[in-house]
Design a protein around this motif. Structure first.
Motif, PDB file in Angstrom:
ATOM      1  N   ASN A   5       0.805  -1.225   0.000  1.00  0.00           N
ATOM      2  CA  ASN A   5       0.000   0.000   0.000  1.00  0.00           C
ATOM      3  C   ASN A   5       0.835   1.271   0.000  1.00  0.00           C
ATOM      4  O   ASN A   5       0.428   2.276  -0.580  1.00  0.00           O
ATOM      5  CB  ASN A   5      -0.975  -0.011   1.173  1.00  0.00           C
ATOM      6  CG  ASN A   5      -2.090  -1.010   0.963  1.00  0.00           C
ATOM      7  OD1 ASN A   5      -2.500  -1.261  -0.155  1.00  0.00           O
ATOM      8  ND2 ASN A   5      -2.565  -1.602   2.040  1.00  0.00           N
ATOM      9  N   VAL A   6       1.999   1.234   0.621  1.00  0.00           N
ATOM     10  CA  VAL A   6       2.896   2.399   0.590  1.00  0.00           C
ATOM     11  C   VAL A   6       3.371   2.625  -0.840  1.00  0.00           C
ATOM     12  O   VAL A   6       3.334   3.749  -1.358  1.00  0.00           O
ATOM     13  CB  VAL A   6       4.091   2.213   1.552  1.00  0.00           C
ATOM     14  CG1 VAL A   6       5.151   3.271   1.319  1.00  0.00           C
ATOM     15  CG2 VAL A   6       3.617   2.228   2.996  1.00  0.00           C
ATOM     16  N   HIS A   7       3.811   1.553  -1.492  1.00  0.00           N
ATOM     17  CA  HIS A   7       4.263   1.685  -2.884  1.00  0.00           C
ATOM     18  C   HIS A   7       3.107   2.117  -3.788  1.00  0.00           C
ATOM     19  O   HIS A   7       3.286   2.960  -4.667  1.00  0.00           O
ATOM     20  CB  HIS A   7       4.876   0.375  -3.382  1.00  0.00           C
ATOM     21  CG  HIS A   7       6.213   0.095  -2.796  1.00  0.00           C
ATOM     22  ND1 HIS A   7       7.324   0.865  -3.053  1.00  0.00           N
ATOM     23  CD2 HIS A   7       6.620  -0.868  -1.944  1.00  0.00           C
ATOM     24  CE1 HIS A   7       8.361   0.390  -2.401  1.00  0.00           C
ATOM     25  NE2 HIS A   7       7.954  -0.672  -1.708  1.00  0.00           N
ATOM     26  N   LYS A   8       1.928   1.554  -3.563  1.00  0.00           N
ATOM     27  CA  LYS A   8       0.771   1.927  -4.378  1.00  0.00           C
ATOM     28  C   LYS A   8       0.468   3.411  -4.244  1.00  0.00           C
ATOM     29  O   LYS A   8       0.171   4.084  -5.240  1.00  0.00           O
ATOM     30  CB  LYS A   8      -0.451   1.103  -3.976  1.00  0.00           C
ATOM     31  CG  LYS A   8      -1.683   1.403  -4.823  1.00  0.00           C
ATOM     32  CD  LYS A   8      -2.877   0.599  -4.387  1.00  0.00           C
ATOM     33  CE  LYS A   8      -3.622   1.387  -3.355  1.00  0.00           C
ATOM     34  NZ  LYS A   8      -4.898   0.856  -2.937  1.00  0.00           N
ATOM     35  N   SER A   9       0.571   3.952  -3.051  1.00  0.00           N
ATOM     36  CA  SER A   9       0.298   5.380  -2.862  1.00  0.00           C
ATOM     37  C   SER A   9       1.298   6.233  -3.646  1.00  0.00           C
ATOM     38  O   SER A   9       0.937   7.279  -4.187  1.00  0.00           O
ATOM     39  CB  SER A   9       0.293   5.759  -1.383  1.00  0.00           C
ATOM     40  OG  SER A   9       1.584   5.686  -0.827  1.00  0.00           O
ATOM     41  N   ARG A  21       7.452   6.715 -10.249  1.00  0.00           N
ATOM     42  CA  ARG A  21       6.174   6.028 -10.043  1.00  0.00           C
ATOM     43  C   ARG A  21       6.225   4.614 -10.613  1.00  0.00           C
ATOM     44  O   ARG A  21       5.703   3.676 -10.008  1.00  0.00           O
ATOM     45  CB  ARG A  21       5.051   6.840 -10.668  1.00  0.00           C
ATOM     46  CG  ARG A  21       4.829   8.154  -9.923  1.00  0.00           C
ATOM     47  CD  ARG A  21       3.918   9.090 -10.646  1.00  0.00           C
ATOM     48  NE  ARG A  21       2.559   8.558 -10.669  1.00  0.00           N
ATOM     49  CZ  ARG A  21       1.612   9.047 -11.458  1.00  0.00           C
ATOM     50  NH1 ARG A  21       1.848  10.060 -12.278  1.00  0.00           N
ATOM     51  NH2 ARG A  21       0.415   8.522 -11.426  1.00  0.00           N
ATOM     52  N   TYR A  22       6.877   4.429 -11.765  1.00  0.00           N
ATOM     53  CA  TYR A  22       7.041   3.082 -12.323  1.00  0.00           C
ATOM     54  C   TYR A  22       7.945   2.223 -11.433  1.00  0.00           C
ATOM     55  O   TYR A  22       7.721   1.018 -11.301  1.00  0.00           O
ATOM     56  CB  TYR A  22       7.602   3.138 -13.753  1.00  0.00           C
ATOM     57  CG  TYR A  22       6.521   3.140 -14.806  1.00  0.00           C
ATOM     58  CD1 TYR A  22       5.942   1.956 -15.253  1.00  0.00           C
ATOM     59  CD2 TYR A  22       6.056   4.330 -15.346  1.00  0.00           C
ATOM     60  CE1 TYR A  22       4.947   1.955 -16.211  1.00  0.00           C
ATOM     61  CE2 TYR A  22       5.057   4.339 -16.305  1.00  0.00           C
ATOM     62  CZ  TYR A  22       4.511   3.147 -16.739  1.00  0.00           C
ATOM     63  OH  TYR A  22       3.514   3.144 -17.678  1.00  0.00           O
ATOM     64  N   THR A  23       8.936   2.828 -10.803  1.00  0.00           N
ATOM     65  CA  THR A  23       9.784   2.084  -9.871  1.00  0.00           C
ATOM     66  C   THR A  23       8.950   1.551  -8.716  1.00  0.00           C
ATOM     67  O   THR A  23       9.094   0.394  -8.306  1.00  0.00           O
ATOM     68  CB  THR A  23      10.925   2.982  -9.360  1.00  0.00           C
ATOM     69  OG1 THR A  23      11.741   3.367 -10.470  1.00  0.00           O
ATOM     70  CG2 THR A  23      11.783   2.271  -8.321  1.00  0.00           C
ATOM     71  N   HIS A  24       8.071   2.378  -8.203  1.00  0.00           N
ATOM     72  CA  HIS A  24       7.189   1.929  -7.116  1.00  0.00           C
ATOM     73  C   HIS A  24       6.209   0.860  -7.623  1.00  0.00           C
ATOM     74  O   HIS A  24       5.898  -0.083  -6.894  1.00  0.00           O
ATOM     75  CB  HIS A  24       6.442   3.106  -6.500  1.00  0.00           C
ATOM     76  CG  HIS A  24       7.302   3.946  -5.627  1.00  0.00           C
ATOM     77  ND1 HIS A  24       7.722   3.532  -4.378  1.00  0.00           N
ATOM     78  CD2 HIS A  24       7.850   5.170  -5.815  1.00  0.00           C
ATOM     79  CE1 HIS A  24       8.485   4.469  -3.845  1.00  0.00           C
ATOM     80  NE2 HIS A  24       8.578   5.469  -4.696  1.00  0.00           N
TER      81      HIS A  24
END
Length: 80
Positions: A5-9, A21-24
């Motif tokens: 969820n942290v990466h999704k945010s 954003r693509y890295t996340h």
């Protein structure tokens, strides 16, 4: 280790550069691949075949949101 969820945010944060954003997104991808018990490569290939987007190369914001939606569907099915 950050949560999905942290990466999704961060993926959804339009203030961040698209490359970041693509890295996340790829971090989210790793977490779903582990949950699914498959390789990241297999999941990348599956997403590419369904959307035409190669997430290893990056792309537009629209493509990022499309692949995120698909990844969320896959994750949701695994968590049921």
């Amino acid at each position: 280790m950050s949560s999905f969820n942290v990466h999704k945010s961060h993926v959804l944060d339009s203030a961040l550069p698209i490359e970041q954003r693509y890295t996340h997104f790829r971090s989210c991808l790793n977490k779903v691949a582990n949950l699914k018990g498959c390789t990241r490569f297999a999941l990348v290939e599956s997403i590419a075949s369904k959307t035409g987007v190669n997430v290893e190369r990056g792309g537009s914001e629209a493509e990022l949101l499309l692949v995120l939606e698909l990844l969320l569907e896959i994750r949701s099915e695994l968590l049921m």
